[in-house]
Design an enzyme around this catalytic site. Structure first.
Site, PDB file in Angstrom:
ATOM      1  N   HIS A 162       5.650   1.973  -8.002  1.00 29.79           N
ATOM      2  CA  HIS A 162       6.553   0.914  -7.534  1.00 29.79           C
ATOM      3  C   HIS A 162       5.774  -0.099  -6.697  1.00 29.79           C
ATOM      4  O   HIS A 162       5.882  -1.299  -6.891  1.00 29.79           O
ATOM      5  CB  HIS A 162       7.682   1.516  -6.706  1.00 29.79           C
ATOM      6  CG  HIS A 162       8.568   0.509  -6.052  1.00 29.79           C
ATOM      7  ND1 HIS A 162       9.437  -0.298  -6.753  1.00 29.79           N
ATOM      8  CD2 HIS A 162       8.699   0.155  -4.755  1.00 29.79           C
ATOM      9  CE1 HIS A 162      10.066  -1.092  -5.923  1.00 29.79           C
ATOM     10  NE2 HIS A 162       9.638  -0.843  -4.694  1.00 29.79           N
TER      11      HIS A 162
ATOM     12  N   TYR B 294       7.986  12.033  -9.130  1.00 30.11           N
ATOM     13  CA  TYR B 294       9.365  11.960  -9.616  1.00 30.11           C
ATOM     14  C   TYR B 294       9.517  11.676 -11.110  1.00 30.11           C
ATOM     15  O   TYR B 294      10.634  11.659 -11.613  1.00 30.11           O
ATOM     16  CB  TYR B 294      10.156  10.911  -8.815  1.00 30.11           C
ATOM     17  CG  TYR B 294       9.539   9.526  -8.790  1.00 30.11           C
ATOM     18  CD1 TYR B 294       9.678   8.646  -9.849  1.00 30.11           C
ATOM     19  CD2 TYR B 294       8.818   9.094  -7.666  1.00 30.11           C
ATOM     20  CE1 TYR B 294       9.118   7.376  -9.811  1.00 30.11           C
ATOM     21  CE2 TYR B 294       8.256   7.839  -7.626  1.00 30.11           C
ATOM     22  CZ  TYR B 294       8.416   6.973  -8.696  1.00 30.11           C
ATOM     23  OH  TYR B 294       7.855   5.712  -8.658  1.00 30.11           O
TER      24      TYR B 294
ATOM     25  N   ARG C 280       7.937   0.355 -15.995  1.00 28.69           N
ATOM     26  CA  ARG C 280       6.936   0.161 -14.956  1.00 28.69           C
ATOM     27  C   ARG C 280       5.855   1.225 -15.140  1.00 28.69           C
ATOM     28  O   ARG C 280       6.027   2.378 -14.769  1.00 28.69           O
ATOM     29  CB  ARG C 280       7.608   0.303 -13.588  1.00 28.69           C
ATOM     30  CG  ARG C 280       6.761  -0.123 -12.404  1.00 28.69           C
ATOM     31  CD  ARG C 280       7.388   0.368 -11.122  1.00 28.69           C
ATOM     32  NE  ARG C 280       7.127   1.787 -10.912  1.00 28.69           N
ATOM     33  CZ  ARG C 280       7.991   2.647 -10.374  1.00 28.69           C
ATOM     34  NH1 ARG C 280       9.199   2.247 -10.015  1.00 28.69           N
ATOM     35  NH2 ARG C 280       7.666   3.921 -10.201  1.00 28.69           N
TER      36      ARG C 280
END
Length: 387
Positions: A279, A288, A275
């Protein structure tokens, strides 16, 4: 491990690239755009078909980028980007036939494109002006599912219905395909659907887009083994395909769907991808994950490798790419205009088509909300009059 080897057919040599954990990664087109063959997944495409796949990838990405921009400008409430996952969706989407039914999550914009769902309907959903706007039966594409993993149960139940129609193995045969991410494999619904599909030998393909991150949770916190190997514990085949390779995703999904349509039962396909974006547009991936990780995956870009293949084999010239870029830009411009022109629904419309019959609690809530809206329609008292 291949579909045939799990079902009892003789093993054949594997030519695929191993992944970093030693797991076989089925691949037909390298990141450098070089074609490789695999004995279990032959794929013969014409130049027109390859150019068509490239167009699908480019247009889908352009739609996605436009939706992200609209969200940043306050025109959409949220958007789940597919950036980096185009090959997994277009490859699997082009493997479908008219009799198949898709059960998506909220990110399958590329599969929706393959099923001829109007992109404006996708934007309308995230703009909050419709509930999807397309007919699932007409397109063979169910409405987007927000509840993580629940669509796998729907796909399995639908597949069991196909099975009971007695059409498997005929020209009327269809199968279902359920899309979900790596994080969804931790959900009970997904594992329950694996049990049902296996025990009833349902004609369903479970297509997991392993994009490495379940929002902020990395894959290693989701599973101690490669995800595709979970299928073996349930009694049906699983395999891992290069999710950035549109050729491999097409060939693998086509074979898995054909196995389902001919009564050979379910298959788990793990499309190993990444990805590239957030998100959703409410997420900040810089909190993160490392930038170096994203840069490494950019070298595996699904669109660039097809472009390299087209150029290397003289299947497309500069004019083709320029014309396609112009087409994509025009498509995005028209999509933006159409999105901004979508009419807002009446506030009380949210209470319509929820229950087949009137529901006392909802009727009470509707009346309360109507009274609240009506309170703004009275005469406005000026400050002078009030004093």
């Amino acid at each position: 491990m291949t579909i045939d080897s799990v079902r009892g057919a003789p093993d054949t040599p594997e030519l695929a690239q191993p992944d970093r954990d030693g797991t076989e990664l089925i691949q037909l087109l390298t990141p450098e755009g070089e074609r490789v063959e695999h004995p279990d997944y032959p794929l013969d495409l014409t130049p027109d078909e390859i150019r068509g796949l490239y167009r699908d990838l480019v247009i889908t990405r352009r739609i996605d980028l436009e939706a992200v921009a609209l969200t940043r400008q306050g025109e959409l409430g949220i958007w789940a980007s597919l950036l980096g996952q185009e090959a997994a969706q277009i490859g699997s989407g082009r493997a479908l036939t008219a009799n198949d039914m898709v059960f998506p999550t909220y990110r399958e914009h590329g599969v929706a494109w393959c099923r001829e769902v109007e992109p404006l309907n996708l934007l309308g959903l995230f703009r909050g002006v419709n509930h999807g706007g397309w007919d699932p039966a007409e397109h063979g594409f169910h409405l987007y599912t927000i509840v993580i993993g629940s669509q796998t149960l729907h796909a399995t139940g639908y597949a069991m219905g196909i099975q009971r129609d007695g059409v498997l193995g005929t020209d009327k045969a269809g199968a279902t395909i359920a899309y979900f991410g790596d994080g969804a494999t931790s959900q009970g619904d997904v594992n329950e659907s694996f049990v049902f599909a296996s025990v009833f030998n349902a004609p369903v393909v479970f297509f997991c887009q392993n994009n490495q991150w379940a929002i902020s949770e990395p894959l290693e916190k989701q599973s101690r083994i490669p995800l595709y190997k979970r299928a073996q514990g349930y009694g049906f085949p699983g395999l891992r395909v290069d999710g950035n390779d549109v050729f491999a995703c097409l060939a693998v999904t086509r074979k898995a769907l054909e196995a389902a349509r001919t009564g050979q039962g379910p298959t788990l396909v793990e499309a190993y991808t990444y990805r590239m974006g957030a998100h959703t547009t409410t997420d900040d991936p810089t909190r993160y994950r490392l930038k170096a990780e994203e840069e490494a995956w950019k070298l595996k870009d699904p669109i660039e490798r097809v472009k390299a293949y087209l150029v290397r084999n003289e299947m497309a010239d500069t004019a083709f790419f320029d014309d396609l870029d112009a087409e994509a830009k025009k498509f995005a411009t028209e999509l933006r205009k159409a999105c901004l022109a979508l009419p807002d629904p009446q506030p009380l419309a949210m209470f319509e088509n929820v229950y087949a019959d009137k529901h006392p609690l909802m009727t009470e809530e509707q009346e309360q909300f109507a009274a609240y809206l009506a309170s703004f329609e009275g005469p406005v008292v000026s400050e002078g009059a009030a004093s």
